[in-house]
Scaffold this active site. Structure first.
Site, short mmCIF file in Angstrom:
data_model
loop_
_atom_site.label_atom_id
_atom_site.label_comp_id
_atom_site.label_asym_id
_atom_site.label_seq_id
_atom_site.Cartn_x
_atom_site.Cartn_y
_atom_site.Cartn_z
N SER A 233 0.83 -1.22 0.00
CA SER A 233 0.00 0.00 0.00
C SER A 233 0.86 1.26 0.00
CB SER A 233 -0.98 0.00 1.18
OG SER A 233 -0.35 -0.38 2.37
N HIS A 263 -2.04 -8.98 1.46
CA HIS A 263 -1.73 -7.74 2.21
C HIS A 263 -2.89 -7.51 3.19
CE1 HIS A 263 0.18 -4.03 3.13
NE2 HIS A 263 -0.23 -3.28 2.12
N HIS A 309 5.60 -13.16 7.04
CA HIS A 309 5.83 -11.75 6.73
C HIS A 309 7.05 -11.59 5.83
CE1 HIS A 309 6.19 -7.39 7.23
NE2 HIS A 309 4.91 -7.45 7.55
N ARG A 318 2.53 -5.82 16.72
CA ARG A 318 1.13 -5.38 16.61
C ARG A 318 0.21 -6.53 17.03
NH1 ARG A 318 1.51 -3.47 10.41
NH2 ARG A 318 2.48 -5.53 10.34
N ASP A 373 -2.51 -9.24 11.18
CA ASP A 373 -3.88 -9.64 10.84
C ASP A 373 -4.38 -10.87 11.59
OD1 ASP A 373 -4.23 -7.59 8.97
OD2 ASP A 373 -3.03 -8.70 7.51
N1 NMX Z 1 1.02 -20.08 4.75
C1 NMX Z 1 1.48 -20.88 3.76
N2 NMX Z 1 2.56 -20.62 3.02
C2 NMX Z 1 3.24 -19.49 3.30
C3 NMX Z 1 2.86 -18.64 4.35
C4 NMX Z 1 1.69 -18.95 5.07
N3 NMX Z 1 1.21 -18.17 6.04
N4 NMX Z 1 3.74 -17.62 4.38
C5 NMX Z 1 4.63 -17.83 3.40
N5 NMX Z 1 4.32 -18.95 2.73
C6 NMX Z 1 4.96 -19.48 1.54
C7 NMX Z 1 4.83 -18.48 0.43
O1 NMX Z 1 3.54 -18.53 -0.17
C8 NMX Z 1 5.97 -18.86 -0.49
O2 NMX Z 1 5.55 -19.97 -1.26
P1 NMX Z 1 5.87 -20.09 -2.84
O3 NMX Z 1 7.37 -19.99 -2.93
O4 NMX Z 1 5.32 -21.43 -3.19
O5 NMX Z 1 5.18 -18.94 -3.49
C9 NMX Z 1 7.04 -19.33 0.49
O6 NMX Z 1 6.35 -19.62 1.74
C10 NMX Z 1 8.10 -18.31 0.75
O7 NMX Z 1 7.48 -17.09 1.12
P2 NMX Z 1 8.12 -16.16 2.24
O8 NMX Z 1 9.47 -15.74 1.76
O9 NMX Z 1 8.05 -16.80 3.56
O10 NMX Z 1 7.10 -14.96 2.29
P3 NMX Z 1 6.92 -13.72 1.31
O11 NMX Z 1 7.80 -12.62 1.78
O12 NMX Z 1 7.04 -14.12 -0.10
O13 NMX Z 1 5.38 -13.35 1.55
C11 NMX Z 1 3.45 -12.98 2.92
C12 NMX Z 1 4.96 -12.73 2.74
C13 NMX Z 1 2.94 -12.13 4.07
C14 NMX Z 1 2.74 -12.52 1.62
C15 NMX Z 1 3.22 -14.49 3.18
O14 NMX Z 1 3.84 -14.85 4.39
C16 NMX Z 1 1.75 -14.87 3.21
O15 NMX Z 1 1.17 -15.10 2.15
N6 NMX Z 1 1.10 -14.91 4.44
C17 NMX Z 1 -0.31 -15.19 4.54
C18 NMX Z 1 -1.11 -13.95 4.14
C19 NMX Z 1 -1.00 -12.86 5.17
O16 NMX Z 1 -1.14 -13.06 6.37
N7 NMX Z 1 -0.78 -11.61 4.68
C20 NMX Z 1 -0.79 -10.43 5.57
C21 NMX Z 1 0.59 -9.77 5.72
C22 NMX Z 1 0.47 -8.57 6.62
N8 NMX Z 1 -0.33 -7.49 6.02
O17 NMX Z 1 -1.31 -7.07 6.58
O18 NMX Z 1 0.00 -7.05 4.90
C1 MLT Z 2 1.93 -3.90 6.56
O1 MLT Z 2 1.52 -3.47 7.63
O2 MLT Z 2 2.03 -3.17 5.56
C2 MLT Z 2 2.19 -5.35 6.43
O3 MLT Z 2 2.69 -5.89 7.61
C3 MLT Z 2 2.93 -5.77 5.21
C4 MLT Z 2 4.36 -5.33 5.07
O4 MLT Z 2 4.94 -4.63 5.88
O5 MLT Z 2 4.95 -5.77 4.03
#
Ligand code: NMX
Ligand code: MLT
Length: 434
Positions: A233, A263, A309, A318, A373
């Protein structure tokens, strides 16, 4: 103490000078290298932009202008905005001046409701919010002054004008939208003299006999405001604003990014996942049942929402702050109890699953801990805010403070238009490592 506008006007010349000096002395030095994996992988960890409002330390979490989040959790959103923008805490006078400024600007124009009322009734609340912001763009002072030939040194002033109007109106827009979208009856007006967070809570119209929902609203709006510059964002708002698109366009763009399930929409996904789990198990699940349910989610190719994350490698402070709030105000609530139980189980499940992934030649899950979240929805649910597709709207109202603070400072510092260089796969094959 000086008002927000006066404090910024005092500080900006010195900041410009400081940045000029840093660039002159260090401008040619290297900040970060970029690997091929980073270029294909969302630029993760690439240090390629400046953000002075806050930093996210992988092992500590959010630090706002030098203050670790949990040390400033008592601050009200007005104070957080002042801190983000100026680096200083406002005194009572400056805080009251900002609240009075909001009072003057808070009236939401009737044409916003005319537009929202004709949107299809199944429109997602995030789509309604972004539409409302775009509809108000016609009032942008930034665009009007720009069209009249505004000087570059004044960009920040025009951006601040738009930011204050937008922030003053956002709680009213978001609350009115909630009442419209979920048939809660007529809109409730902004109450002059009441703070931004409590006003938002009050306009939603949920019962709050003890005042603890207002406390949650202030905490929620404090916690989601900023998370340095590279999250989807903030980065989107930064990019759009760098083209000198005005704050309405920029914030709306940033919030479109927040509406994605990886996100900000993860808070909606998270509560929906918890409720599905509870329904399937007939109440608070056992740790064993929870583990099975989590593996089912993972094996069907989905993520466990609220966990993981891009930057953090510890429990998100948080999340910790929200957990503390829940323990104080709703320790026996079954949805909250399930969130606590999820926390006992999921990090281990994700760790195990990550090891399986690595064995299968996939990337590990870099962070198995909860993010912001994972717990916030249960707290809102407890107070009767049960319409979880609305949760990202609350995140949005708060995140607008961070995005707008970053945007105002970028206009003050004359930050250039964003334009990184992309390369093709062919280029990589021909040029890298040769
Ligand atoms: N559940 C399952 N798989 C996961 C999760 C999870 N909670 N977190 C990471 N992975 C997977 C990810 O999808 C990726 O798989 P692939 O290579 O097959 O695409 C692999 O682990 C490596 O990813 P990471 O390096 O750990 O994480 P990345 O930095 O790419 O992504 C998020 C960060 C936050 C997008 C990821 O952890 C996620 O999708 N979490 C669940 C959604 C979530 O809670 N998002 C909210 C974040 C906070 N916000 O408010 O923005
Ligand atoms: C945020 O608050 O924007 C989320 O934790 C995602 C991030 O920092 O990448």
């Amino acid at each position: 103490m000086a008002t927000l506008q006066e404090t910024l006007a005092q500080k900006i010349p010195a900041w410009r000078e400081e940045i000029g000096k840093v660039r002159k002395e260090l401008g040619g030095k290297v900040v970060s290298e970029v690997t091929i994996n980073q270029a294909y992988g969302g630029m993760r960890g690439v240090k390629g932009m400046i953000c002075d409002t806050s930093v996210v330390e992988p092992d500590k979490g959010l630090i706002v202008r030098g203050h670790p989040l949990l040390e400033i959790k008592h601050l009200w959103p007005e104070e957080i905005l002042f801190l983000l923008l100026t680096g200083e805490m406002p005194d009572d006078e400056a805080k009251a001046a900002l609240q009075q400024d909001y009072d003057k600007r808070a009236q939401v124009p009737e044409y916003v409701w005319d537009v929202l009322e004709v949107m299809p009734p199944d429109s997602h609340p995030m789509c309604m919010l972004d539409t409302a912001i775009l509809v108000m763009e016609r009032e942008s002072v930034f665009r009007q002054w720009y069209d009249k030939g505004m000087k570059r040194e004044d960009y920040w002033l025009a951006a601040l004008e738009d930011a204050l109007t937008l922030l003053a109106r956002l709680p009213g827009v978001a609350a009115g939208m909630y009442r419209l979208r979920y048939n809660k009856g007529s809109r409730i007006d902004w109450t002059p003299g009441l703070d931004w967070g409590a006003n938002f809570g009050n306009m939603l119209g949920l019962p709050d006999p003890t005042g603890s929902f207002a406390k949650l609203m202030r905490l929620y709006l404090n916690f989601h405001a900023d998370h340095e510059g590279g999250n989807v964002s903030a980065f989107t708002c930064h990019t759009v604003g760098s083209a000198l698109s005005d704050p309405y366009y920029s914030v709306s763009a940033g919030l479109n990014g927040l509406a994605g399930p990886l996100h900000g929409l993860a808070n909606q996904e998270c509560l929906s996942w918890i409720l599905e789990l509870m329904e399937k198990m007939g109440g608070v699940p056992s740790e064993e049942a929870l583990r099975d349910f989590a593996f089912e989610t993972l094996r069907s190719g989905k993520v466990v929402p609220g966990y993981g994350h891009a930057v953090l490698r510890v429990v998100d402070p948080r999340y910790a702050g929200f957990l503390e709030f829940g323990k104080e105000y709703m320790p026996t609530d079954p949805v909250f109890a399930t969130v606590e139980r999820v926390f006992n189980v999921i990090p281990k499940v994700l760790q195990e699953y990550s090891e399986e992934r690595v064995k299968a030649g996939k990337a590990p899950i870099a962070n198995c801990w909860p993010n912001v979240d994972a717990g916030s929805g249960a707290l809102l649910y407890h107070y009767g805010l049960t319409e979880f597709p609305y949760y990202t709207v609350l995140f949005s109202v708060s995140r607008s403070m961070g995005m707008l603070s970053q945007l105002i400072l970028n206009r003050a510092m004359g930050t250039a238009i964003t334009r990184p260089k992309s390369v093709s796969t062919e280029w990589v094959k021909k040029n890298v490592g040769k």
